[in-house]
Design a protein around this motif. Structure first.
Motif, PDB file in Angstrom:
ATOM      1  N   MET A   1     -27.822  14.500 -14.861  1.00  0.00           N
ATOM      2  CA  MET A   1     -26.531  14.115 -14.729  1.00  0.00           C
ATOM      3  C   MET A   1     -25.922  14.122 -15.941  1.00  0.00           C
ATOM      4  SD  MET A   1     -25.896  12.941 -11.592  1.00  0.00           S
ATOM      5  CE  MET A   1     -24.515  11.854 -11.772  1.00  0.00           C
ATOM      6  N   PRO A   2     -24.502  14.463 -16.261  1.00  0.00           N
ATOM      7  CA  PRO A   2     -23.909  14.633 -17.560  1.00  0.00           C
ATOM      8  C   PRO A   2     -23.947  13.288 -18.303  1.00  0.00           C
ATOM      9  CG  PRO A   2     -22.536  15.444 -15.726  1.00  0.00           C
ATOM     10  CD  PRO A   2     -23.751  14.598 -15.226  1.00  0.00           C
ATOM     11  N   ARG A   3     -23.838  13.592 -19.571  1.00  0.00           N
ATOM     12  CA  ARG A   3     -24.157  12.222 -20.441  1.00  0.00           C
ATOM     13  C   ARG A   3     -23.021  11.312 -20.173  1.00  0.00           C
ATOM     14  NH1 ARG A   3     -26.516  14.397 -26.183  1.00  0.00           N
ATOM     15  NH2 ARG A   3     -27.022  16.373 -25.293  1.00  0.00           N
ATOM     16  N   PRO A   4     -21.724  11.649 -20.026  1.00  0.00           N
ATOM     17  CA  PRO A   4     -20.670  10.489 -19.896  1.00  0.00           C
ATOM     18  C   PRO A   4     -21.095   9.717 -18.692  1.00  0.00           C
ATOM     19  CG  PRO A   4     -19.915  12.638 -20.517  1.00  0.00           C
ATOM     20  CD  PRO A   4     -21.130  12.956 -20.301  1.00  0.00           C
ATOM     21  N   LEU A   5     -21.401  10.254 -17.630  1.00  0.00           N
ATOM     22  CA  LEU A   5     -21.752   9.528 -16.235  1.00  0.00           C
ATOM     23  C   LEU A   5     -22.953   8.601 -16.453  1.00  0.00           C
ATOM     24  CD1 LEU A   5     -21.206  12.077 -13.444  1.00  0.00           C
ATOM     25  CD2 LEU A   5     -19.591  10.475 -14.422  1.00  0.00           C
ATOM     26  N   VAL A   6     -23.912   9.125 -17.295  1.00  0.00           N
ATOM     27  CA  VAL A   6     -25.212   8.285 -17.677  1.00  0.00           C
ATOM     28  C   VAL A   6     -24.962   6.939 -18.553  1.00  0.00           C
ATOM     29  CG1 VAL A   6     -27.595   8.071 -18.784  1.00  0.00           C
ATOM     30  CG2 VAL A   6     -26.683  10.115 -17.431  1.00  0.00           C
ATOM     31  N   ALA A   7     -23.979   7.325 -19.457  1.00  0.00           N
ATOM     32  CA  ALA A   7     -23.356   6.493 -20.315  1.00  0.00           C
ATOM     33  C   ALA A   7     -22.557   5.409 -19.565  1.00  0.00           C
ATOM     34  CB  ALA A   7     -22.450   7.202 -21.571  1.00  0.00           C
ATOM     35  N   TYR A   8     -21.715   5.893 -18.801  1.00  0.00           N
ATOM     36  CA  TYR A   8     -20.816   4.868 -17.712  1.00  0.00           C
ATOM     37  C   TYR A   8     -21.836   4.201 -16.915  1.00  0.00           C
ATOM     38  CZ  TYR A   8     -18.158   3.564 -13.699  1.00  0.00           C
ATOM     39  OH  TYR A   8     -17.391   2.822 -12.975  1.00  0.00           O
ATOM     40  N   VAL A   9     -22.967   4.429 -16.255  1.00  0.00           N
ATOM     41  CA  VAL A   9     -23.815   3.795 -15.413  1.00  0.00           C
ATOM     42  C   VAL A   9     -24.404   2.748 -16.332  1.00  0.00           C
ATOM     43  CG1 VAL A   9     -25.782   3.576 -14.367  1.00  0.00           C
ATOM     44  CG2 VAL A   9     -24.241   5.372 -13.663  1.00  0.00           C
ATOM     45  N   ARG A  10     -24.687   3.064 -17.594  1.00  0.00           N
ATOM     46  CA  ARG A  10     -25.693   2.070 -18.348  1.00  0.00           C
ATOM     47  C   ARG A  10     -24.584   1.037 -19.015  1.00  0.00           C
ATOM     48  NH1 ARG A  10     -29.372   6.659 -21.232  1.00  0.00           N
ATOM     49  NH2 ARG A  10     -31.086   6.465 -19.634  1.00  0.00           N
ATOM     50  N   ALA A  14     -25.117  -3.027 -18.012  1.00  0.00           N
ATOM     51  CA  ALA A  14     -25.033  -3.894 -19.356  1.00  0.00           C
ATOM     52  C   ALA A  14     -24.118  -4.932 -19.053  1.00  0.00           C
ATOM     53  CB  ALA A  14     -25.127  -3.054 -20.545  1.00  0.00           C
ATOM     54  N   LEU A  15     -22.824  -4.407 -18.923  1.00  0.00           N
ATOM     55  CA  LEU A  15     -21.728  -5.401 -18.747  1.00  0.00           C
ATOM     56  C   LEU A  15     -21.875  -6.411 -17.563  1.00  0.00           C
ATOM     57  CD1 LEU A  15     -18.818  -6.298 -19.480  1.00  0.00           C
ATOM     58  CD2 LEU A  15     -17.960  -4.627 -17.673  1.00  0.00           C
ATOM     59  N   ASN A  16     -22.246  -5.959 -16.519  1.00  0.00           N
ATOM     60  CA  ASN A  16     -22.789  -6.909 -15.337  1.00  0.00           C
ATOM     61  C   ASN A  16     -24.026  -8.047 -15.469  1.00  0.00           C
ATOM     62  OD1 ASN A  16     -20.371  -6.343 -13.658  1.00  0.00           O
ATOM     63  ND2 ASN A  16     -21.280  -4.471 -13.019  1.00  0.00           N
ATOM     64  N   ALA A  17     -24.717  -7.353 -16.128  1.00  0.00           N
ATOM     65  CA  ALA A  17     -25.970  -8.094 -16.414  1.00  0.00           C
ATOM     66  C   ALA A  17     -25.511  -9.105 -17.680  1.00  0.00           C
ATOM     67  CB  ALA A  17     -27.355  -7.189 -16.888  1.00  0.00           C
ATOM     68  N   ALA A 152     -20.688  -0.792  -7.912  1.00  0.00           N
ATOM     69  CA  ALA A 152     -20.801   0.213  -6.743  1.00  0.00           C
ATOM     70  C   ALA A 152     -20.659   1.544  -6.946  1.00  0.00           C
ATOM     71  CB  ALA A 152     -20.053  -0.348  -5.543  1.00  0.00           C
ATOM     72  N   SER A 153     -19.861   1.788  -7.900  1.00  0.00           N
ATOM     73  CA  SER A 153     -19.662   3.069  -8.407  1.00  0.00           C
ATOM     74  C   SER A 153     -20.556   3.692  -9.061  1.00  0.00           C
ATOM     75  CB  SER A 153     -18.095   3.400  -8.995  1.00  0.00           C
ATOM     76  OG  SER A 153     -18.409   2.745 -10.332  1.00  0.00           O
ATOM     77  N   ALA A 154     -21.339   2.717  -9.896  1.00  0.00           N
ATOM     78  CA  ALA A 154     -22.501   3.188 -10.941  1.00  0.00           C
ATOM     79  C   ALA A 154     -23.717   3.400  -9.654  1.00  0.00           C
ATOM     80  CB  ALA A 154     -23.140   1.720 -11.629  1.00  0.00           C
ATOM     81  N   LEU A 155     -24.008   2.540  -8.676  1.00  0.00           N
ATOM     82  CA  LEU A 155     -24.847   2.617  -7.680  1.00  0.00           C
ATOM     83  C   LEU A 155     -24.964   3.949  -7.037  1.00  0.00           C
ATOM     84  CD1 LEU A 155     -25.139  -0.914  -6.238  1.00  0.00           C
ATOM     85  CD2 LEU A 155     -26.732   0.200  -7.707  1.00  0.00           C
ATOM     86  N   LEU A 156     -23.408   4.372  -6.805  1.00  0.00           N
ATOM     87  CA  LEU A 156     -23.457   5.741  -6.051  1.00  0.00           C
ATOM     88  C   LEU A 156     -23.829   6.987  -7.115  1.00  0.00           C
ATOM     89  CD1 LEU A 156     -22.285   7.711  -3.654  1.00  0.00           C
ATOM     90  CD2 LEU A 156     -19.846   7.428  -5.109  1.00  0.00           C
ATOM     91  N   LEU A 157     -23.452   6.878  -8.459  1.00  0.00           N
ATOM     92  CA  LEU A 157     -23.880   7.831  -9.521  1.00  0.00           C
ATOM     93  C   LEU A 157     -25.514   7.798  -9.338  1.00  0.00           C
ATOM     94  CD1 LEU A 157     -21.069   7.419 -12.001  1.00  0.00           C
ATOM     95  CD2 LEU A 157     -21.451   9.239 -10.582  1.00  0.00           C
ATOM     96  N   ARG A 158     -26.001   6.633  -9.172  1.00  0.00           N
ATOM     97  CA  ARG A 158     -27.444   6.542  -9.430  1.00  0.00           C
ATOM     98  C   ARG A 158     -28.199   7.197  -8.079  1.00  0.00           C
ATOM     99  NH1 ARG A 158     -28.070   1.430 -11.210  1.00  0.00           N
ATOM    100  NH2 ARG A 158     -28.229   2.060 -13.349  1.00  0.00           N
ATOM    101  N   ASP A 159     -27.494   6.919  -7.261  1.00  0.00           N
ATOM    102  CA  ASP A 159     -28.177   7.646  -5.852  1.00  0.00           C
ATOM    103  C   ASP A 159     -27.716   9.194  -5.931  1.00  0.00           C
ATOM    104  OD1 ASP A 159     -28.838   5.117  -4.562  1.00  0.00           O
ATOM    105  OD2 ASP A 159     -26.955   4.849  -3.942  1.00  0.00           O
ATOM    106  N   ILE A 160     -26.812   9.774  -6.379  1.00  0.00           N
ATOM    107  CA  ILE A 160     -26.404  11.148  -6.342  1.00  0.00           C
ATOM    108  C   ILE A 160     -27.449  11.522  -7.390  1.00  0.00           C
ATOM    109  CG2 ILE A 160     -24.932  12.694  -7.223  1.00  0.00           C
ATOM    110  CD1 ILE A 160     -22.548  10.910  -6.224  1.00  0.00           C
ATOM    111  N   ALA A 161     -27.745  11.072  -8.519  1.00  0.00           N
ATOM    112  CA  ALA A 161     -28.647  11.538  -9.643  1.00  0.00           C
ATOM    113  C   ALA A 161     -30.255  11.368  -9.051  1.00  0.00           C
ATOM    114  CB  ALA A 161     -29.020  10.544 -10.764  1.00  0.00           C
TER     115      ALA A 161
END
Length: 168
Positions: A1-10, A14-17, A152-161
């Motif tokens: 996955m592109p680095r910006p998407l990985v950074a977004y998911v992380r 982190a924010l929600n945690a 939910a969008s982060a979960l979608l990106l994680r599933d795509i990865a």
């Protein structure tokens, strides 16, 4: 996955945690309010604000903790069939169903935002003896739906990865 998407998911994780861990302590605030309510009723000087404040605190606890619960996969699901899928099969199922979740959260966010703007504009108050303003609670609800949509969008990106053979 592109680095910006990985950074977004992380970042979203982190924010929600962080917000979820802070919201976790609202349970103690609610317990304190209820204890105060019990003491004042025992002393025959009941406070009129305690029940509503405990309810508002419970809403904040539940709504601000929901994105963290979504992140931690703490939701209830029927795994009669899902548990038998491979990791890729589970990721595909999750990627398809997250669109339904995102649609639902988008509609809820729209309604919550509209309700919050209305509450601000008219100075909406709860029709009780205490009559607290409602915009703080509605703002928290709107914020939590936004955080859930981000999660939910982060979960979608994680599933795509996962479907692409990678991992975030």
């Amino acid at each position: 996955m592109p680095r910006p998407l990985v950074a977004y998911v992380r970042f979203v994780d982190a924010l929600n945690a962080k917000i979820g861990k802070i919201a976790m302590y609202l349970l103690y605030v609610m317990m304190g309010i209820m204890l105060f309510s019990s003491v004042t009723k025992f002393m025959h000087i009941p406070a009129i604000w305690t029940l509503e404040m405990a309810q508002f605190t419970l809403v904040a606890y539940y709504m601000l903790g929901a994105p963290w619960a979504l992140q931690g996969d703490a939701n209830v699901r029927m795994d009669l069939i899902y548990a038998r899928f491979t990791t890729r099969g589970q990721a595909l199922t999750d990627a398809l169903t997250v669109f339904c979740l995102m649609f639902y959260l988008g509609v809820m966010l729209w309604g919550a935002f509209d309700s919050t703007v209305y509450s601000f504009s008219v100075g909406e108050r709860n029709p009780t003896a205490w009559r607290p303003v409602l915009w703080p609670l509605k703002t928290i609800i709107t914020l939590s739906f936004g955080l859930m949509l981000l999660q939910a969008s982060a979960l979608l990106l994680r599933d795509i990865a996962t479907l692409r053979g990678g991992k975030i």
